[in-house]
Write an enzyme that holds these catalytic residues in place. Structure first.
Site, PDB file in Angstrom:
ATOM      1  N   HIS A  51     -18.541  38.345  10.295  1.00  0.00           N
ATOM      2  CA  HIS A  51     -18.527  36.888  10.083  1.00  0.00           C
ATOM      3  C   HIS A  51     -20.426  37.188   9.899  1.00  0.00           C
ATOM      4  O   HIS A  51     -21.077  37.523   9.326  1.00  0.00           O
ATOM      5  CB  HIS A  51     -17.973  36.492  11.268  1.00  0.00           C
ATOM      6  N   GLU A  53     -22.620  34.686  11.052  1.00  0.00           N
ATOM      7  CA  GLU A  53     -22.984  35.557  11.833  1.00  0.00           C
ATOM      8  C   GLU A  53     -24.125  36.091  12.233  1.00  0.00           C
ATOM      9  O   GLU A  53     -24.867  36.772  12.687  1.00  0.00           O
ATOM     10  CB  GLU A  53     -22.563  34.251  13.508  1.00  0.00           C
ATOM     11  N   THR A 204       7.313  30.796 -20.161  1.00  0.00           N
ATOM     12  CA  THR A 204       6.290  30.950 -20.153  1.00  0.00           C
ATOM     13  C   THR A 204       5.535  32.868 -20.813  1.00  0.00           C
ATOM     14  O   THR A 204       5.717  33.120 -21.649  1.00  0.00           O
ATOM     15  CB  THR A 204       5.379  30.375 -19.025  1.00  0.00           C
TER      16      THR A 204
HETATM   17  N1  LIG Z   1      -1.013  25.186 -23.392  1.00  0.00           N
HETATM   18  C1  LIG Z   1      -0.975  25.773 -21.895  1.00  0.00           C
HETATM   19  O1  LIG Z   1      -2.030  25.792 -20.785  1.00  0.00           O
HETATM   20  C2  LIG Z   1       0.121  26.338 -21.332  1.00  0.00           C
HETATM   21  C3  LIG Z   1       0.236  27.015 -20.686  1.00  0.00           C
HETATM   22  C4  LIG Z   1       1.937  28.149 -20.516  1.00  0.00           C
HETATM   23  C5  LIG Z   1       2.791  27.868 -20.688  1.00  0.00           C
HETATM   24  N2  LIG Z   1       2.214  27.380 -21.684  1.00  0.00           N
HETATM   25  C6  LIG Z   1       3.798  26.718 -22.859  1.00  0.00           C
HETATM   26  O2  LIG Z   1       4.944  26.142 -22.214  1.00  0.00           O
HETATM   27  C7  LIG Z   1       5.821  27.270 -22.662  1.00  0.00           C
HETATM   28  C8  LIG Z   1       6.727  26.881 -21.593  1.00  0.00           C
HETATM   29  O3  LIG Z   1       7.419  25.777 -21.143  1.00  0.00           O
HETATM   30  P1  LIG Z   1       8.550  25.640 -20.330  1.00  0.00           P
HETATM   31  O4  LIG Z   1       8.075  24.231 -19.474  1.00  0.00           O
HETATM   32  O5  LIG Z   1       9.167  25.310 -21.763  1.00  0.00           O
HETATM   33  O6  LIG Z   1       8.933  26.529 -19.368  1.00  0.00           O
HETATM   34  P2  LIG Z   1       8.158  26.826 -18.413  1.00  0.00           P
HETATM   35  O7  LIG Z   1       7.818  26.167 -17.139  1.00  0.00           O
HETATM   36  O8  LIG Z   1       7.383  28.220 -18.120  1.00  0.00           O
HETATM   37  O9  LIG Z   1       9.622  28.084 -17.625  1.00  0.00           O
HETATM   38  C9  LIG Z   1      10.675  27.070 -16.777  1.00  0.00           C
HETATM   39  C10 LIG Z   1      11.820  27.937 -16.351  1.00  0.00           C
HETATM   40  O10 LIG Z   1      11.126  28.121 -15.383  1.00  0.00           O
HETATM   41  C11 LIG Z   1      12.105  27.636 -13.908  1.00  0.00           C
HETATM   42  N3  LIG Z   1      11.236  26.459 -12.923  1.00  0.00           N
HETATM   43  C12 LIG Z   1      10.434  26.341 -12.946  1.00  0.00           C
HETATM   44  N4  LIG Z   1      10.387  25.514 -12.127  1.00  0.00           N
HETATM   45  C13 LIG Z   1      11.253  25.265 -11.507  1.00  0.00           C
HETATM   46  C14 LIG Z   1      12.406  24.091 -11.170  1.00  0.00           C
HETATM   47  N5  LIG Z   1      11.402  23.229 -10.298  1.00  0.00           N
HETATM   48  N6  LIG Z   1      13.439  24.598 -10.773  1.00  0.00           N
HETATM   49  C15 LIG Z   1      14.117  25.125 -10.889  1.00  0.00           C
HETATM   50  N7  LIG Z   1      12.942  26.426 -11.432  1.00  0.00           N
HETATM   51  C16 LIG Z   1      12.008  26.472 -12.822  1.00  0.00           C
HETATM   52  C17 LIG Z   1      13.197  27.731 -15.023  1.00  0.00           C
HETATM   53  O11 LIG Z   1      13.771  28.957 -14.644  1.00  0.00           O
HETATM   54  P3  LIG Z   1      15.217  29.193 -15.093  1.00  0.00           P
HETATM   55  O12 LIG Z   1      15.310  29.043 -16.421  1.00  0.00           O
HETATM   56  O13 LIG Z   1      15.517  30.718 -14.882  1.00  0.00           O
HETATM   57  O14 LIG Z   1      16.007  28.199 -13.723  1.00  0.00           O
HETATM   58  C18 LIG Z   1      13.081  27.389 -15.896  1.00  0.00           C
HETATM   59  O15 LIG Z   1      14.116  27.343 -16.862  1.00  0.00           O
HETATM   60  C19 LIG Z   1       5.541  28.233 -23.140  1.00  0.00           C
HETATM   61  O16 LIG Z   1       6.350  28.269 -24.878  1.00  0.00           O
HETATM   62  C20 LIG Z   1       4.174  28.202 -23.806  1.00  0.00           C
HETATM   63  O17 LIG Z   1       3.388  28.937 -24.713  1.00  0.00           O
HETATM   64  C21 LIG Z   1       1.673  26.349 -22.644  1.00  0.00           C
END
Ligand SMILES: NC(=O)c1ccc[n+]([C@@H]2O[C@H](COP(=O)([O-])OP(=O)(O)OC[C@H]3O[C@@H](n4cnc5c(N)ncnc54)[C@H](OP(=O)(O)O)[C@@H]3O)[C@@H](O)[C@H]2O)c1
Length: 350
Positions: A51, A53, A204
């Site tokens: 730690h 200290e 994603t």
């Molecule tokens: N610009 C940025 O910073 C950034 C960052 C990351 C991603 N992205 C983009 O975002 C896009 C994807 O986003 P998205 O909204 O379509 O999908 P996502 O959030 O990546 O994935 C959604 C999936 O995750 C599961 N999930 C997430 N939250 C949940 C919850 N509360 N309850 C149950 N299941 C949950 C589900 O899977 P199941 O279908 O298996 O139930 C849902 O279909 C991508 O094209 C990526 O390129 C952009």
């Protein structure tokens, strides 16, 4: 009082050197002062190692110097036997007469066990010097012990007109596309190295095939966490390359093979709390959620987040349509220009 603050500031500075390597322990810094000068310094640089200290005390060869010294430490010294012996015992053994403490240890439920023992043995203890800064330094550790869950950071990049992804009709249309610039992306890798775990949703992974590791910075990789209800992500994706501990939350199976763990949970309204509870049980102190929209919004809707870090990217090619970015209400803590195109906005809950 002024002197106390200077030495505590220095102790905080030292503690920060442990960022990313002390978890599940806190970051702690220590300064030993004698006659207004720094006699020695130390910080906790890795979980399981000595730690702050102990490091500061062991730097001093002439132990007679301790009798008129003051020890400054950002967090209450420990009284328990963990992987290392209690710091309080060493302070007593070296007859240090005064101890100045930034903040009480939340893992002792604020009972001040370390403080009590020091006082019992006649040590003068001064508490709460730069308390807010010392608390902020260990925001992950405090959240973990006070809220019984990891510290949650939401992070994404969006275009100036509010999109986090462009629109595409099918997978074949998908091109590699970055909303943020190289400096923002490098900063994101630094952030990954500072947190215990990193979570993304299934889409994603399917759309971007991310590695979710630390490449543009140095430091350890976070534990990857994926939400995939029906196990739609095949093992050819980078997240299954076994190079990093990976946890998949799913409804389909429970399995633990090498570095990849499938945790069976129900994908219902309680999913976010249940995931965080699972991470809490594993002593994971922090989580950075990197998308996508649905996943980030699940945390926002439940109001379970501690910080949001949004890159606003003013690039020449504004997206005309696409996936709209989440909207998060909060107090702006910081606004910084990363470069000519990207601005970083950090918010905390009101
Ligand atoms: N610009 C940025 O910073 C950034 C960052 C990351 C991603 N992205 C983009 O975002 C896009 C994807 O986003 P998205 O909204 O379509 O999908 P996502 O959030 O990546 O994935 C959604 C999936 O995750 C599961 N999930 C997430 N939250 C949940 C919850 N509360 N309850 C149950 N299941 C949950 C589900 O899977 P199941 O279908 O298996 O139930 C849902 O279909 C991508 O094209 C990526 O390129 C952009």
């Amino acid at each position: 009082m002024k002197e106390k603050i200077i030495f505590m500031y220095r102790a905080i500075q030292l503690a920060k050197k442990g960022l990313g390597s002390t978890s599940p322990n806190p970051m702690v810094g220590c300064v030993i002062e004698r006659n207004g000068l720094i006699l020695s310094e130390g910080w906790h640089y890795q979980a399981g190692k000595s730690h702050a200290e102990v490091n500061a005390i062991n730097m001093v060869k002439d132990i007679s110097l301790f009798s008129d010294s003051t020890l400054y430490v950002t967090l209450e010294p420990c009284v328990h036997f963990g992987k290392t012996p209690p710091c309080v015992d060493l302070i007593l053994k070296r007859n240090i007469p005064r101890v100045v403490i930034g903040v009480r240890d939340p893992s002792y439920k604020k009972k001040g066990l370390g403080i009590q023992k020091l006082k019992e043995y006649g040590v003068e203890v001064i508490e709460n010097v730069l308390e807010d800064q010392c608390r902020f330094l260990n925001k992950r550790f405090f959240t973990f012990y006070e809220k019984n869950r990891p510290y949650v950071i939401l992070k994404w990049a969006q275009s100036d007109n509010g999109f986090m992804d462009y629109s595409f009709n099918n997978k074949k249309d998908r091109k590699r596309f970055w909303i943020s610039g190289i400096y923002s992306r490098q900063l994101s890798h630094k952030w990954r190295s500072e947190e215990d775990s990193l979570l993304v949703g299934k889409k994603t992974v399917l759309n971007d095939n991310p590695k979710l590791n630390v490449r543009k910075w140095f430091g350890k990789n976070p534990i990857r966490i994926i939400l995939d209800r029906n196990l739609n992500i095949s093992t050819s994706y980078f997240v299954f390359n076994g190079e990093q501990h990976t946890i998949v939350f799913t409804e389909k199976k429970k399995e633990n093979k090498k570095n990849i763990e499938f945790v069976q949970i129900s994908f219902d309204k309680g999913i976010i709390k249940n995931i965080l509870n699972h991470l809490y049980q594993k002593k994971i102190l922090s989580l950075i959620v990197e998308g996508g929209k649905m996943t980030l919004e699940s945390f926002i809707e439940k109001n379970i987040w501690d910080e949001s870090r949004i890159f606003l990217c003013y690039r020449s090619f504004s997206l005309k349509k696409g996936l709209s970015a989440p909207i998060v209400d909060g107090k702006i803590l910081k606004k910084v220009d990363i470069d000519d195109n990207d601005k970083l906005i950090i918010k905390v809950p009101f």
